[in-house]
Design an enzyme around this catalytic site. Structure first.
Site, PDB file in Angstrom:
ATOM      1  N   SER A   1      -1.166  35.113 -50.001  1.00 52.25           N
ATOM      2  CA  SER A   1      -1.517  33.694 -50.071  1.00 52.25           C
ATOM      3  C   SER A   1      -2.099  33.350 -51.435  1.00 52.25           C
ATOM      4  O   SER A   1      -2.751  34.193 -52.073  1.00 52.25           O
ATOM      5  CB  SER A   1      -2.566  33.431 -48.986  1.00 52.25           C
ATOM      6  OG  SER A   1      -3.203  32.203 -49.222  1.00 52.25           O
TER       7      SER A   1
ATOM      8  N   LYS B   1      -6.322  39.268 -47.175  1.00 51.48           N
ATOM      9  CA  LYS B   1      -5.117  39.261 -48.025  1.00 51.48           C
ATOM     10  C   LYS B   1      -5.326  40.156 -49.243  1.00 51.48           C
ATOM     11  O   LYS B   1      -4.445  40.932 -49.616  1.00 51.48           O
ATOM     12  CB  LYS B   1      -4.781  37.823 -48.466  1.00 51.48           C
ATOM     13  CG  LYS B   1      -4.372  36.908 -47.327  1.00 51.48           C
ATOM     14  CD  LYS B   1      -3.114  37.397 -46.623  1.00 51.48           C
ATOM     15  CE  LYS B   1      -2.716  36.529 -45.459  1.00 51.48           C
ATOM     16  NZ  LYS B   1      -1.687  37.147 -44.603  1.00 51.48           N
TER      17      LYS B   1
ATOM     18  N   TYR C   1     -10.714  35.540 -44.166  1.00 56.41           N
ATOM     19  CA  TYR C   1      -9.251  35.465 -44.188  1.00 56.41           C
ATOM     20  C   TYR C   1      -8.727  35.848 -45.570  1.00 56.41           C
ATOM     21  O   TYR C   1      -7.827  36.688 -45.703  1.00 56.41           O
ATOM     22  CB  TYR C   1      -8.780  34.049 -43.808  1.00 56.41           C
ATOM     23  CG  TYR C   1      -7.317  33.819 -44.098  1.00 56.41           C
ATOM     24  CD1 TYR C   1      -6.325  34.380 -43.297  1.00 56.41           C
ATOM     25  CD2 TYR C   1      -6.907  33.055 -45.197  1.00 56.41           C
ATOM     26  CE1 TYR C   1      -4.987  34.194 -43.577  1.00 56.41           C
ATOM     27  CE2 TYR C   1      -5.569  32.859 -45.487  1.00 56.41           C
ATOM     28  CZ  TYR C   1      -4.607  33.429 -44.673  1.00 56.41           C
ATOM     29  OH  TYR C   1      -3.278  33.250 -44.966  1.00 56.41           O
TER      30      TYR C   1
ATOM     31  N   ASN D   1      -5.907  22.110 -38.507  1.00 59.13           N
ATOM     32  CA  ASN D   1      -6.782  22.257 -39.675  1.00 59.13           C
ATOM     33  C   ASN D   1      -6.075  21.796 -40.935  1.00 59.13           C
ATOM     34  O   ASN D   1      -6.698  21.376 -41.890  1.00 59.13           O
ATOM     35  CB  ASN D   1      -7.117  23.748 -39.911  1.00 59.13           C
ATOM     36  CG  ASN D   1      -8.087  24.265 -38.891  1.00 59.13           C
ATOM     37  OD1 ASN D   1      -9.127  23.661 -38.673  1.00 59.13           O
ATOM     38  ND2 ASN D   1      -7.753  25.379 -38.258  1.00 59.13           N
TER      39      ASN D   1
HETATM   40  P1  NAD Z   1       1.788  31.702 -37.414  1.00 61.93           P
HETATM   41  O1  NAD Z   1       0.487  31.837 -36.714  1.00 61.93           O
HETATM   42  O2  NAD Z   1       2.667  30.564 -37.072  1.00 61.93           O
HETATM   43  O3  NAD Z   1       2.641  33.051 -37.255  1.00 61.93           O
HETATM   44  C1  NAD Z   1       2.026  34.326 -37.142  1.00 61.93           C
HETATM   45  C2  NAD Z   1       2.677  35.030 -35.958  1.00 61.93           C
HETATM   46  O4  NAD Z   1       2.103  36.328 -35.844  1.00 61.93           O
HETATM   47  C3  NAD Z   1       2.450  34.318 -34.630  1.00 61.93           C
HETATM   48  O5  NAD Z   1       3.694  34.160 -33.964  1.00 61.93           O
HETATM   49  C4  NAD Z   1       1.517  35.250 -33.836  1.00 61.93           C
HETATM   50  O6  NAD Z   1       1.780  35.196 -32.455  1.00 61.93           O
HETATM   51  C5  NAD Z   1       1.852  36.589 -34.452  1.00 61.93           C
HETATM   52  N1  NAD Z   1       0.771  37.594 -34.427  1.00 61.93           N
HETATM   53  C6  NAD Z   1      -0.517  37.479 -34.853  1.00 61.93           C
HETATM   54  N2  NAD Z   1      -1.151  38.659 -34.710  1.00 61.93           N
HETATM   55  C7  NAD Z   1      -0.261  39.532 -34.170  1.00 61.93           C
HETATM   56  C8  NAD Z   1      -0.306  40.893 -33.788  1.00 61.93           C
HETATM   57  N3  NAD Z   1      -1.419  41.626 -33.904  1.00 61.93           N
HETATM   58  N4  NAD Z   1       0.805  41.457 -33.277  1.00 61.93           N
HETATM   59  C9  NAD Z   1       1.950  40.746 -33.121  1.00 61.93           C
HETATM   60  N5  NAD Z   1       2.064  39.457 -33.475  1.00 61.93           N
HETATM   61  C10 NAD Z   1       0.976  38.855 -33.992  1.00 61.93           C
HETATM   62  O7  NAD Z   1       1.468  31.717 -38.998  1.00 61.93           O
HETATM   63  P2  NAD Z   1       2.402  31.383 -40.243  1.00 61.93           P
HETATM   64  O8  NAD Z   1       1.964  30.096 -40.827  1.00 61.93           O
HETATM   65  O9  NAD Z   1       3.829  31.575 -39.888  1.00 61.93           O
HETATM   66  O10 NAD Z   1       1.918  32.522 -41.238  1.00 61.93           O
HETATM   67  C11 NAD Z   1       2.593  33.770 -41.340  1.00 61.93           C
HETATM   68  C12 NAD Z   1       1.890  34.635 -42.373  1.00 61.93           C
HETATM   69  O11 NAD Z   1       1.836  33.937 -43.615  1.00 61.93           O
HETATM   70  C13 NAD Z   1       0.444  34.983 -42.026  1.00 61.93           C
HETATM   71  O12 NAD Z   1       0.198  36.310 -42.438  1.00 61.93           O
HETATM   72  C14 NAD Z   1      -0.354  34.016 -42.859  1.00 61.93           C
HETATM   73  O13 NAD Z   1      -1.631  34.505 -43.178  1.00 61.93           O
HETATM   74  C15 NAD Z   1       0.510  33.901 -44.107  1.00 61.93           C
HETATM   75  N6  NAD Z   1       0.276  32.637 -44.844  1.00 61.93           N
HETATM   76  C16 NAD Z   1       0.454  31.438 -44.221  1.00 61.93           C
HETATM   77  C17 NAD Z   1       0.209  30.258 -44.927  1.00 61.93           C
HETATM   78  C18 NAD Z   1       0.354  28.913 -44.254  1.00 61.93           C
HETATM   79  O14 NAD Z   1      -0.121  27.913 -44.820  1.00 61.93           O
HETATM   80  N7  NAD Z   1       1.004  28.807 -43.117  1.00 61.93           N
HETATM   81  C19 NAD Z   1      -0.185  30.302 -46.270  1.00 61.93           C
HETATM   82  C20 NAD Z   1      -0.332  31.547 -46.885  1.00 61.93           C
HETATM   83  C21 NAD Z   1      -0.088  32.723 -46.162  1.00 61.93           C
HETATM   84  N1  UFG Z   2      -7.110  17.949 -46.147  1.00 59.93           N
HETATM   85  C1  UFG Z   2      -7.626  16.722 -45.803  1.00 59.93           C
HETATM   86  N2  UFG Z   2      -7.724  16.412 -44.466  1.00 59.93           N
HETATM   87  C2  UFG Z   2      -7.312  17.259 -43.487  1.00 59.93           C
HETATM   88  C3  UFG Z   2      -6.777  18.516 -43.850  1.00 59.93           C
HETATM   89  C4  UFG Z   2      -6.700  18.836 -45.195  1.00 59.93           C
HETATM   90  O1  UFG Z   2      -8.008  15.928 -46.664  1.00 59.93           O
HETATM   91  O2  UFG Z   2      -7.446  16.918 -42.303  1.00 59.93           O
HETATM   92  C5  UFG Z   2      -6.963  18.297 -47.580  1.00 59.93           C
HETATM   93  C6  UFG Z   2      -7.736  19.522 -48.009  1.00 59.93           C
HETATM   94  O3  UFG Z   2      -9.046  19.167 -48.374  1.00 59.93           O
HETATM   95  C7  UFG Z   2      -6.887  20.011 -49.185  1.00 59.93           C
HETATM   96  C8  UFG Z   2      -5.451  19.636 -48.783  1.00 59.93           C
HETATM   97  O4  UFG Z   2      -5.602  18.606 -47.802  1.00 59.93           O
HETATM   98  O5  UFG Z   2      -7.217  19.331 -50.362  1.00 59.93           O
HETATM   99  C9  UFG Z   2      -4.656  20.789 -48.165  1.00 59.93           C
HETATM  100  O6  UFG Z   2      -5.424  21.375 -47.107  1.00 59.93           O
HETATM  101  P1  UFG Z   2      -4.767  22.383 -46.048  1.00 59.93           P
HETATM  102  O7  UFG Z   2      -5.828  22.696 -45.053  1.00 59.93           O
HETATM  103  O8  UFG Z   2      -3.490  21.844 -45.530  1.00 59.93           O
HETATM  104  O9  UFG Z   2      -4.411  23.664 -46.935  1.00 59.93           O
HETATM  105  P2  UFG Z   2      -5.317  24.591 -47.874  1.00 59.93           P
HETATM  106  O10 UFG Z   2      -4.807  24.441 -49.264  1.00 59.93           O
HETATM  107  O11 UFG Z   2      -6.748  24.369 -47.641  1.00 59.93           O
HETATM  108  O12 UFG Z   2      -4.976  26.052 -47.315  1.00 59.93           O
HETATM  109  C10 UFG Z   2      -3.647  26.484 -46.981  1.00 59.93           C
HETATM  110  C11 UFG Z   2      -3.708  27.457 -45.816  1.00 59.93           C
HETATM  111  C12 UFG Z   2      -4.380  28.740 -46.266  1.00 59.93           C
HETATM  112  C13 UFG Z   2      -3.690  29.290 -47.471  1.00 59.93           C
HETATM  113  C14 UFG Z   2      -3.622  28.260 -48.565  1.00 59.93           C
HETATM  114  C15 UFG Z   2      -2.755  28.788 -49.672  1.00 59.93           C
HETATM  115  O13 UFG Z   2      -4.425  26.909 -44.730  1.00 59.93           O
HETATM  116  O14 UFG Z   2      -4.282  29.694 -45.234  1.00 59.93           O
HETATM  117  O15 UFG Z   2      -3.031  27.050 -48.081  1.00 59.93           O
HETATM  118  O16 UFG Z   2      -2.710  27.922 -50.739  1.00 59.93           O
HETATM  119  F1  UFG Z   2      -4.375  30.363 -47.921  1.00 59.93           F
END
Ligand code: NAD
Ligand code: UFG
Length: 330
Positions: free
Chosen positions: A124, A152, A148, A197
């Site tokens: 991330s 990573k 979190y 969130n």
């Molecule tokens: P998500 O929660 O939609 O998908 C994660 C999946 O992993 C889910 O289906 C959950 O059921 C499964 N899971 C969790 N723990 C498990 C375990 N112990 N065994 C088996 N399955 C398990 O999340 P996502 O948004 O698809 O994110 C995927 C990956 O990308 C994560 O590692 C997350 O940290 C990373 N990531 C996501 C974002 C984002 O903004 N979505 C940003 C940066 C990194």
């Molecule tokens: N924001 C709002 N209102 C909301 C939600 C978010 O104003 O209800 C704003 C935040 O303050 C930020 C922007 O929108 O400025 C994006 O916020 P997000 O929560 O959508 O995303 P973040 O950048 O905080 O974090 C996301 C994932 C993390 C990941 C990161 C990587 O949640 O897990 O992107 O860049 F690590």
């Protein structure tokens, strides 16, 4: 290739399975469904017309994961499974460290045992902390502000050390920026449990009338309009980045930013959503959210140069696709 996709029924994993299948690879999903639904499997089949294998297992359970390795020929692993809420990680640090780190260690151990030499990891942009934008892969990482983010950084370190000690083991560490949007079919997308969130799911739920109005966290950042700036990337582009990383994987540790390289403010995203979908999004400004940074966007030149990959879909497309999924699925 036969690819084991952990977390394959989740948001990014499901879109990546579709792109893998569309590129001719086969997919085995391992997911415990802690944050996703079983219907995703039939949706992936519906989109691709391909067969997939699904194991409902916890990937921290070595014995269960071992039985997947022993009964399938696996050429590579893409490890998405993990917990991802920054806020929750502060309340439940042990659960986050255990799930996110033990899962990676179990998978690496089995990869080494079974001579599976390709490993792609979901990292991330959070690992850059408050570095100066744009974030470049070689920057020194600054300590994250929450458990979190630490998971990573620790996983990146474990993978790097293991790859150093095992020259045949090839690793891609993909640092995602802010994935939003959904598959254009409207069949798979992001469906968070409870009040979202993240910004885009919050916006779509306001558009749907499920939530009253958007709270914008801070309008006094040193940015174009005072609101936070992020690098939003269409989840399908992100998924295609995984296929490129896997197919072009070189020996050793390869780190890539997956973003667009463009920053968009909260207000700009709200206005893009209104323009794309002709729906007004009521909002109010509230205090900054603790732990947020002003700006976060990627330098994407390495992924372009080495993988021949770059994001293609623009913000309007992301807003249209996110809204189509929300409309169809809740
Ligand atoms: P998500 O929660 O939609 O998908 C994660 C999946 O992993 C889910 O289906 C959950 O059921 C499964 N899971 C969790 N723990 C498990 C375990 N112990 N065994 C088996 N399955 C398990 O999340 P996502 O948004 O698809 O994110 C995927 C990956 O990308 C994560 O590692 C997350 O940290 C990373 N990531 C996501 C974002 C984002 O903004 N979505 C940003 C940066 C990194
Ligand atoms: N924001 C709002 N209102 C909301 C939600 C978010 O104003 O209800 C704003 C935040 O303050 C930020 C922007 O929108 O400025 C994006 O916020 P997000 O929560 O959508 O995303 P973040 O950048 O905080 O974090 C996301 C994932 C993390 C990941 C990161 C990587 O949640 O897990 O992107 O860049 F690590």
């Amino acid at each position: 290739m036969n690819i084991l996709v952990t977390g394959g029924t989740g948001y990014i994993g499901s879109h990546t399975c579709v792109e893998l299948l569309n590129s001719g690879h086969s997919v085995i999903i391992a997911d415990n469904l802690s944050n996703s639904r079983i219907e995703v499997i039939s949706r992936i089949k519906q989109i691709t017309g391909r067969q997939i294998f699904f194991y409902q297992v916890d990937v921290t359970d070595e014995e269960a994961v071992n039985s997947i390795f022993s009964s399938n020929r696996i050429d590579g692993v893409i490890h998405f499974a993990g917990y991802k809420s920054v806020t929750e990680s502060v309340i439940k640090p042990l659960e986050y460290y255990f799930n996110n780190i033990v899962s990676t260690m179990v998978l690496i151990k089995l990869c080494l045992n079974y001579k599976v030499n390709k490993f792609v990891f979901s990292s991330s942009a959070t690992v850059y902390g408050e570095n100066k934008v744009p974030f470049v892969e070689d920057m020194e990482l600054l300590p994250p502000k929450n458990p979190y983010g630490h998971t990573k950084v620790i996983n990146e370190k474990i993978l790097t050390d293991v790859a150093k000690a095992n020259p045949d083991f090839s690793v891609a560490i993909l640092r995602y920026f802010n994935p939003i949007g959904a598959h254009e079919s409207g069949l798979i997308g992001e469906s968070p449990i409870g009040i979202p969130n993240n910004l885009m799911p919050y916006i779509t739920q306001v558009a749907k009338g499920k939530l009253d109005k958007l709270k914008i966290y801070g309008n006094d950042y040193p940015t174009i309009d005072g609101t936070g700036v992020r690098d939003y990337i269409h989840v399908v582009d992100l998924a295609k980045g995984h296929v490129a990383a896997l197919e072009k994987l070189k020996k050793g540790v390869n780190i890539y930013n997956l973003g667009t390289g463009k920053g968009t403010s909260v207000l700009q995203l709200v206005h893009a959503f209104e323009e794309a979908n002709h729906i007004k999004i009521p909002y109010e400004f509230v205090a900054r959210r603790p732990g947020d940074i002003a700006e976060c966007y990627a330098d994407v030149s390495r992924a372009k140069r080495e993988l021949g990959w770059s994001a293609e879909r623009d913000i309007i497309q992301m807003c249209k696709d996110a809204w189509r999924f929300e409309k169809n699925n809740s």
